[in-house]
Scaffold this motif. Structure first.
Motif, PDB file in Angstrom:
ATOM      1  N   LEU A 112       0.834  -1.203   0.000  1.00  0.00           N
ATOM      2  CA  LEU A 112       0.000   0.000   0.000  1.00  0.00           C
ATOM      3  C   LEU A 112       0.864   1.247   0.000  1.00  0.00           C
ATOM      4  CD1 LEU A 112      -2.939   1.092   0.215  1.00  0.00           C
ATOM      5  CD2 LEU A 112      -2.589   1.178   2.690  1.00  0.00           C
ATOM      6  N   MET A 113       1.901   1.254   0.822  1.00  0.00           N
ATOM      7  CA  MET A 113       2.798   2.394   0.885  1.00  0.00           C
ATOM      8  C   MET A 113       3.494   2.620  -0.452  1.00  0.00           C
ATOM      9  SD  MET A 113       6.162   3.581   1.429  1.00  0.00           S
ATOM     10  CE  MET A 113       7.076   2.140   1.962  1.00  0.00           C
ATOM     11  N   ALA A 116       0.871   3.763  -3.157  1.00  0.00           N
ATOM     12  CA  ALA A 116       0.407   5.127  -2.903  1.00  0.00           C
ATOM     13  C   ALA A 116       1.487   6.139  -3.258  1.00  0.00           C
ATOM     14  CB  ALA A 116      -0.003   5.269  -1.437  1.00  0.00           C
ATOM     15  N   ARG A 117       2.710   5.807  -2.893  1.00  0.00           N
ATOM     16  CA  ARG A 117       3.815   6.720  -3.203  1.00  0.00           C
ATOM     17  C   ARG A 117       4.051   6.805  -4.703  1.00  0.00           C
ATOM     18  NH1 ARG A 117       9.966   6.414  -0.753  1.00  0.00           N
ATOM     19  NH2 ARG A 117      10.832   8.021  -2.098  1.00  0.00           N
ATOM     20  N   PHE A 118       4.023   5.657  -5.380  1.00  0.00           N
ATOM     21  CA  PHE A 118       4.266   5.612  -6.819  1.00  0.00           C
ATOM     22  C   PHE A 118       3.175   6.347  -7.592  1.00  0.00           C
ATOM     23  CE2 PHE A 118       3.940   3.715 -11.026  1.00  0.00           C
ATOM     24  CZ  PHE A 118       5.254   3.621 -11.440  1.00  0.00           C
ATOM     25  N   ASP A 127      10.085  12.966   1.751  1.00  0.00           N
ATOM     26  CA  ASP A 127      10.703  11.932   0.928  1.00  0.00           C
ATOM     27  C   ASP A 127       9.966  10.610   0.970  1.00  0.00           C
ATOM     28  OD1 ASP A 127      11.850  12.059   3.659  1.00  0.00           O
ATOM     29  OD2 ASP A 127      12.845  10.203   3.036  1.00  0.00           O
ATOM     30  N   ARG A 128       9.198  10.331   2.043  1.00  0.00           N
ATOM     31  CA  ARG A 128       8.483   9.055   2.132  1.00  0.00           C
ATOM     32  C   ARG A 128       7.306   9.175   3.086  1.00  0.00           C
ATOM     33  NH1 ARG A 128      12.384   6.163   6.127  1.00  0.00           N
ATOM     34  NH2 ARG A 128      13.993   7.733   6.376  1.00  0.00           N
ATOM     35  N   GLY A 148       4.930   2.513  11.230  1.00  0.00           N
ATOM     36  CA  GLY A 148       5.427   1.367  10.484  1.00  0.00           C
ATOM     37  C   GLY A 148       5.444   1.487   8.986  1.00  0.00           C
ATOM     38  N   ALA A 149       5.412   2.698   8.441  1.00  0.00           N
ATOM     39  CA  ALA A 149       5.449   2.829   6.980  1.00  0.00           C
ATOM     40  C   ALA A 149       6.840   2.518   6.442  1.00  0.00           C
ATOM     41  CB  ALA A 149       5.022   4.229   6.547  1.00  0.00           C
ATOM     42  N   THR A 150       7.880   3.035   7.096  1.00  0.00           N
ATOM     43  CA  THR A 150       9.253   2.796   6.638  1.00  0.00           C
ATOM     44  C   THR A 150      10.180   2.634   7.826  1.00  0.00           C
ATOM     45  OG1 THR A 150       9.669   5.184   6.502  1.00  0.00           O
ATOM     46  CG2 THR A 150       8.973   4.078   4.481  1.00  0.00           C
TER      47      THR A 150
END
Length: 351
Positions: A112-113, A116-118, A127-128, A148-150
């Motif tokens: 999902l992360m 969504a970022r792409f 940056d994230r 907990g995304a990155t």
């Protein structure tokens, strides 16, 4: 502000899929009747569930796909493997196209992360993404991020989290100057990794943020700050530990009450107090976290939640749009984020 809040749901995400997503949407619709839904997934499975919820059926449309991202897929695999036809991708795509105001998924966190970022891209200076959630405390609620995304984060990343978390607290908690703290192994300024100490120095110099210093792990539940900032590895561990402790306390109470007739009689006299405690410890009510930093609103639900828990994640999506969180974050970043320099590294998501 839209007349209706349009929410796209990944109806194939999570451990159960449509059997939880659709009833959860029905519960949320009962609380927020000015909602319209875009249900993305296998039409037959969705319609089977919609037949039980006429009001939701009238407020929904379906985008059919039989492709789902599995909970075991790595982010890179999810992007390669039929990314433009999966239910998760199409739910995010509805936000990108302006067909929905927010996407909600109980699916694979890393996928999902990455999607969504792409697809939605990042706000300038970020940056994230980061997962932000509301954490119940003895003083009310606090915003905690990243959950907990990155993994990892330098001082610039932690400062960006503080700015976004402060904007979220202003909007959702209605606090004009929310206090901000950095999660650390001690409150002394000499404690912790170099990046945490550097982030603390930068935050202390930002007059617009009400920075109160380092917060230890037990300070989160104690309400030591309205916003608690940490990188995703530590944040995810803290979240899972707190959820496990809440379940453990509930189990201990049930065992203690069942030990004797006297305990059972005492429970009857204190029933309302026990009910209040159960509600405060219920992880379902804290289910859902918003992916901050994107040019769009995406909400992550726990994959193993039930319909009631998923409904709280849908409520999150509704409130993010109604309170116009994205605009508020943009305003704060433009005002306070001039010193944030994007980091080219992209650590893999915590699943």
């Amino acid at each position: 502000m839209p007349q209706k809040v349009r929410i796209a749901l990944d109806a194939m995400g999570g451990d159960v899929g449509a059997a939880v997503v659709v009833p959860g949407a029905a519960i949320s619709l009962n609380r927020y009747p000015d909602t319209e839904f875009v249900l993305v997934g296998n039409r037959a499975l969705i319609e089977e569930q919609l037949a039980k919820h006429p009001a939701l059926k009238a407020a929904s449309r379906i985008i059919h796909t039989e492709v789902a991202v599995s909970m075991e897929d790595k982010p890179s695999q999810a992007l390669r493997r039929g990314r433009k036809t999966s239910s998760m991708w199409l739910a995010i795509d509805a936000v990108k196209k302006g067909e929905a105001d927010v996407a909600v998924s109980a699916g694979n966190t890393g996928a999902l992360m990455a999607m969504a970022r792409f697809h939605l891209h990042m706000l300038e200076g970020i940056d994230r993404p980061a997962i932000a959630g509301l954490w119940p405390t003895v003083r009310g609620d606090s915003v905690v991020l990243d959950l907990g995304a990155t993994i990892g984060g330098d001082a610039r990343h932690l400062v960006a989290l503080a700015i976004m978390g402060s904007a979220m607290a202003r909007v959702l908690l209605n606090i004009e100057r929310p206090t901000v703290g950095l999660l650390n192994i001690g409150t002394e300024e000499i404690k912790g990794h170099e990046e945490i100490r550097e982030a603390g120095e930068r935050l202390r110099a930002m007059a617009a943020l009400n920075y109160v210093g380092f917060v230890e792990g037990d300070g989160i539940g104690g309400g030591a700050a309205d916003v608690v900032v940490t990188e995703g590895f530590s944040g995810n561990i803290a979240l899972k530990a707190a959820e496990g402790t809440a379940r453990q306390i509930s189990d201990f109470l049930r065992q203690a009450i069942a030990q004797s007739w006297l305990s059972k009689i005492g429970y009857l006299f204190a029933k309302s107090a026990f009910r209040s405690l159960r509600d405060k410890l219920d992880p379902k009510k804290a289910n859902g976290g918003v992916l901050l930093g994107l040019r769009g609103v995406v909400v992550k639900s726990h994959g193993g939640t039930d319909a009631e828990g998923f409904a709280y994640a849908v409520d999150w999506g509704y409130e993010m749009v109604r309170y116009d969180l994205l605009t508020k974050i943009n305003q704060m970043l433009n005002r306070e984020g001039g010193g944030i320099v994007p980091d080219p590294s992209t650590p893999e998501a915590v699943s």
